[in-house]
Design a protein around this motif. Structure first.
Motif, PDB file in Angstrom:
ATOM      1  N   MET A   1       0.848  -1.172   0.000  1.00  0.00           N
ATOM      2  CA  MET A   1       0.000   0.000   0.000  1.00  0.00           C
ATOM      3  C   MET A   1       0.899   1.243   0.000  1.00  0.00           C
ATOM      4  SD  MET A   1      -2.934   1.061   2.758  1.00  0.00           S
ATOM      5  CE  MET A   1      -4.326   0.145   2.175  1.00  0.00           C
ATOM      6  N   SER A   2       0.603   2.176  -0.888  1.00  0.00           N
ATOM      7  CA  SER A   2       1.428   3.372  -0.970  1.00  0.00           C
ATOM      8  C   SER A   2       1.110   4.329   0.175  1.00  0.00           C
ATOM      9  CB  SER A   2       1.207   4.073  -2.309  1.00  0.00           C
ATOM     10  OG  SER A   2      -0.054   4.701  -2.312  1.00  0.00           O
ATOM     11  N   VAL A   3       2.006   5.254   0.398  1.00  0.00           N
ATOM     12  CA  VAL A   3       1.851   6.218   1.479  1.00  0.00           C
ATOM     13  C   VAL A   3       0.592   7.042   1.257  1.00  0.00           C
ATOM     14  CG1 VAL A   3       2.873   8.241   2.570  1.00  0.00           C
ATOM     15  CG2 VAL A   3       4.323   6.325   1.920  1.00  0.00           C
ATOM     16  N   LEU A   4       0.364   7.473   0.021  1.00  0.00           N
ATOM     17  CA  LEU A   4      -0.791   8.298  -0.295  1.00  0.00           C
ATOM     18  C   LEU A   4      -2.096   7.539  -0.030  1.00  0.00           C
ATOM     19  CD1 LEU A   4      -1.335  11.142  -1.220  1.00  0.00           C
ATOM     20  CD2 LEU A   4      -1.400  10.332  -3.571  1.00  0.00           C
ATOM     21  N   SER A   5      -2.126   6.269  -0.392  1.00  0.00           N
ATOM     22  CA  SER A   5      -3.344   5.484  -0.142  1.00  0.00           C
ATOM     23  C   SER A   5      -3.549   5.262   1.364  1.00  0.00           C
ATOM     24  CB  SER A   5      -3.306   4.150  -0.892  1.00  0.00           C
ATOM     25  OG  SER A   5      -2.218   3.367  -0.453  1.00  0.00           O
ATOM     26  N   GLU A   6      -2.455   5.169   2.128  1.00  0.00           N
ATOM     27  CA  GLU A   6      -2.578   5.054   3.584  1.00  0.00           C
ATOM     28  C   GLU A   6      -3.172   6.328   4.175  1.00  0.00           C
ATOM     29  OE1 GLU A   6       1.224   4.056   5.220  1.00  0.00           O
ATOM     30  OE2 GLU A   6       1.273   2.100   4.234  1.00  0.00           O
ATOM     31  N   TYR A   7      -2.749   7.489   3.635  1.00  0.00           N
ATOM     32  CA  TYR A   7      -3.306   8.760   4.102  1.00  0.00           C
ATOM     33  C   TYR A   7      -4.805   8.839   3.810  1.00  0.00           C
ATOM     34  CZ  TYR A   7       1.331  10.820   4.949  1.00  0.00           C
ATOM     35  OH  TYR A   7       2.577  11.108   5.424  1.00  0.00           O
ATOM     36  N   TYR A   8      -5.191   8.446   2.595  1.00  0.00           N
ATOM     37  CA  TYR A   8      -6.612   8.488   2.239  1.00  0.00           C
ATOM     38  C   TYR A   8      -7.429   7.504   3.074  1.00  0.00           C
ATOM     39  CZ  TYR A   8      -6.179  11.803  -1.598  1.00  0.00           C
ATOM     40  OH  TYR A   8      -5.972  12.941  -2.334  1.00  0.00           O
ATOM     41  N   ALA A   9      -6.860   6.332   3.351  1.00  0.00           N
ATOM     42  CA  ALA A   9      -7.554   5.358   4.194  1.00  0.00           C
ATOM     43  C   ALA A   9      -7.721   5.914   5.610  1.00  0.00           C
ATOM     44  CB  ALA A   9      -6.790   4.039   4.220  1.00  0.00           C
ATOM     45  N   ALA A  10      -6.697   6.572   6.107  1.00  0.00           N
ATOM     46  CA  ALA A  10      -6.778   7.184   7.436  1.00  0.00           C
ATOM     47  C   ALA A  10      -7.824   8.288   7.453  1.00  0.00           C
ATOM     48  CB  ALA A  10      -5.419   7.744   7.838  1.00  0.00           C
ATOM     49  N   LEU A  11      -7.884   9.078   6.397  1.00  0.00           N
ATOM     50  CA  LEU A  11      -8.897  10.141   6.299  1.00  0.00           C
ATOM     51  C   LEU A  11     -10.297   9.544   6.312  1.00  0.00           C
ATOM     52  CD1 LEU A  11      -9.759  13.065   5.863  1.00  0.00           C
ATOM     53  CD2 LEU A  11      -9.389  12.732   3.406  1.00  0.00           C
ATOM     54  N   GLU A  12     -10.501   8.470   5.588  1.00  0.00           N
ATOM     55  CA  GLU A  12     -11.824   7.821   5.565  1.00  0.00           C
ATOM     56  C   GLU A  12     -12.198   7.284   6.947  1.00  0.00           C
ATOM     57  OE1 GLU A  12     -14.056   7.973   3.132  1.00  0.00           O
ATOM     58  OE2 GLU A  12     -12.568   9.211   2.113  1.00  0.00           O
ATOM     59  N   ARG A  13     -11.221   6.712   7.660  1.00  0.00           N
ATOM     60  CA  ARG A  13     -11.510   6.215   9.017  1.00  0.00           C
ATOM     61  C   ARG A  13     -11.888   7.371   9.939  1.00  0.00           C
ATOM     62  NH1 ARG A  13      -6.855   3.084   8.007  1.00  0.00           N
ATOM     63  NH2 ARG A  13      -5.594   4.335   9.431  1.00  0.00           N
ATOM     64  N   LEU A  14     -11.198   8.495   9.816  1.00  0.00           N
ATOM     65  CA  LEU A  14     -11.519   9.656  10.653  1.00  0.00           C
ATOM     66  C   LEU A  14     -12.888  10.224  10.296  1.00  0.00           C
ATOM     67  CD1 LEU A  14      -8.070  11.474  10.835  1.00  0.00           C
ATOM     68  CD2 LEU A  14      -9.284  10.361  12.707  1.00  0.00           C
ATOM     69  N   LYS A  15     -13.226  10.241   8.995  1.00  0.00           N
ATOM     70  CA  LYS A  15     -14.540  10.734   8.596  1.00  0.00           C
ATOM     71  C   LYS A  15     -15.645   9.831   9.131  1.00  0.00           C
ATOM     72  CE  LYS A  15     -14.495  11.289   4.084  1.00  0.00           C
ATOM     73  NZ  LYS A  15     -14.378  11.693   2.675  1.00  0.00           N
ATOM     74  N   ALA A  16     -15.389   8.540   9.176  1.00  0.00           N
ATOM     75  CA  ALA A  16     -16.379   7.587   9.686  1.00  0.00           C
ATOM     76  C   ALA A  16     -16.348   7.498  11.211  1.00  0.00           C
ATOM     77  CB  ALA A  16     -16.121   6.206   9.087  1.00  0.00           C
ATOM     78  N   ASN A  17     -15.455   8.233  11.842  1.00  0.00           N
ATOM     79  CA  ASN A  17     -15.263   8.229  13.295  1.00  0.00           C
ATOM     80  C   ASN A  17     -14.941   6.824  13.806  1.00  0.00           C
ATOM     81  OD1 ASN A  17     -14.965   9.464  15.761  1.00  0.00           O
ATOM     82  ND2 ASN A  17     -17.123   9.338  16.279  1.00  0.00           N
ATOM     83  N   LYS A  18     -14.111   6.109  13.040  1.00  0.00           N
ATOM     84  CA  LYS A  18     -13.661   4.774  13.434  1.00  0.00           C
ATOM     85  C   LYS A  18     -12.141   4.675  13.296  1.00  0.00           C
ATOM     86  CE  LYS A  18     -17.973   2.605  12.149  1.00  0.00           C
ATOM     87  NZ  LYS A  18     -18.667   1.608  11.368  1.00  0.00           N
ATOM     88  N   PRO A  19     -11.431   5.559  13.998  1.00  0.00           N
ATOM     89  CA  PRO A  19      -9.965   5.513  13.890  1.00  0.00           C
ATOM     90  C   PRO A  19      -9.395   4.296  14.595  1.00  0.00           C
ATOM     91  CG  PRO A  19     -10.610   7.153  15.494  1.00  0.00           C
ATOM     92  CD  PRO A  19     -11.874   6.641  14.867  1.00  0.00           C
ATOM     93  N   ILE A  20      -8.240   3.871  14.144  1.00  0.00           N
ATOM     94  CA  ILE A  20      -7.555   2.727  14.751  1.00  0.00           C
ATOM     95  C   ILE A  20      -6.542   3.211  15.790  1.00  0.00           C
ATOM     96  CG2 ILE A  20      -6.002   0.787  14.285  1.00  0.00           C
ATOM     97  CD1 ILE A  20      -7.224   0.680  11.455  1.00  0.00           C
TER      98      ILE A  20
END
Length: 117
Positions: free
Chosen positions: A1-20
């Protein structure tokens, strides 16, 4: 997984209020997205991730978080600076008064000891 895709995945988790990594309810900004992606604070740079920063700002606005403009940030900083200066001046004045009181008590104590001897 690229760094950019990790950032976008993290953004989606934060938007869904389900951070890891971060606690639930964390603000959505560049630093929290970077930390949620397992990177250091400040690793999202405008020069490299302009589209990601735009997506983060849109997500923050969509969730009701205010992202102040640079002019608003400057005004907030000026207001905060004025408040801190005012507090500092008040503390300095209080310190001077207390210092006078302590010196007065020391002098009175000295004079009482001199009378006793």
């Amino acid at each position: 997984m690229s760094v950019l895709s990790e950032y976008y995945a993290a953004l989606e988790r934060l938007k869904a209020n389900k951070p890891i990594i971060l606690p639930k309810g964390s603000a959505i900004n560049n630093d929290t997205v970077a930390m949620e992606a397992g990177r250091k604070r400040g690793s999202i740079k405008k020069s490299r991730h302009a589209a990601l920063i735009e997506a983060i700002e849109q997500a923050a606005q969509a969730t009701g978080q205010n992202v102040p403009s640079p002019a608003q940030r400057i005004e907030q900083a000026k207001t905060k600076t004025k408040a801190v200066k005012s507090d500092y001046e008040q503390l300095k004045e209080d310190y001077e008064k207390l210092l006078e009181k302590v010196n007065s008590l020391l002098l009175e104590n000295f004079e009482l000891k001199q009378k006793r001897i």
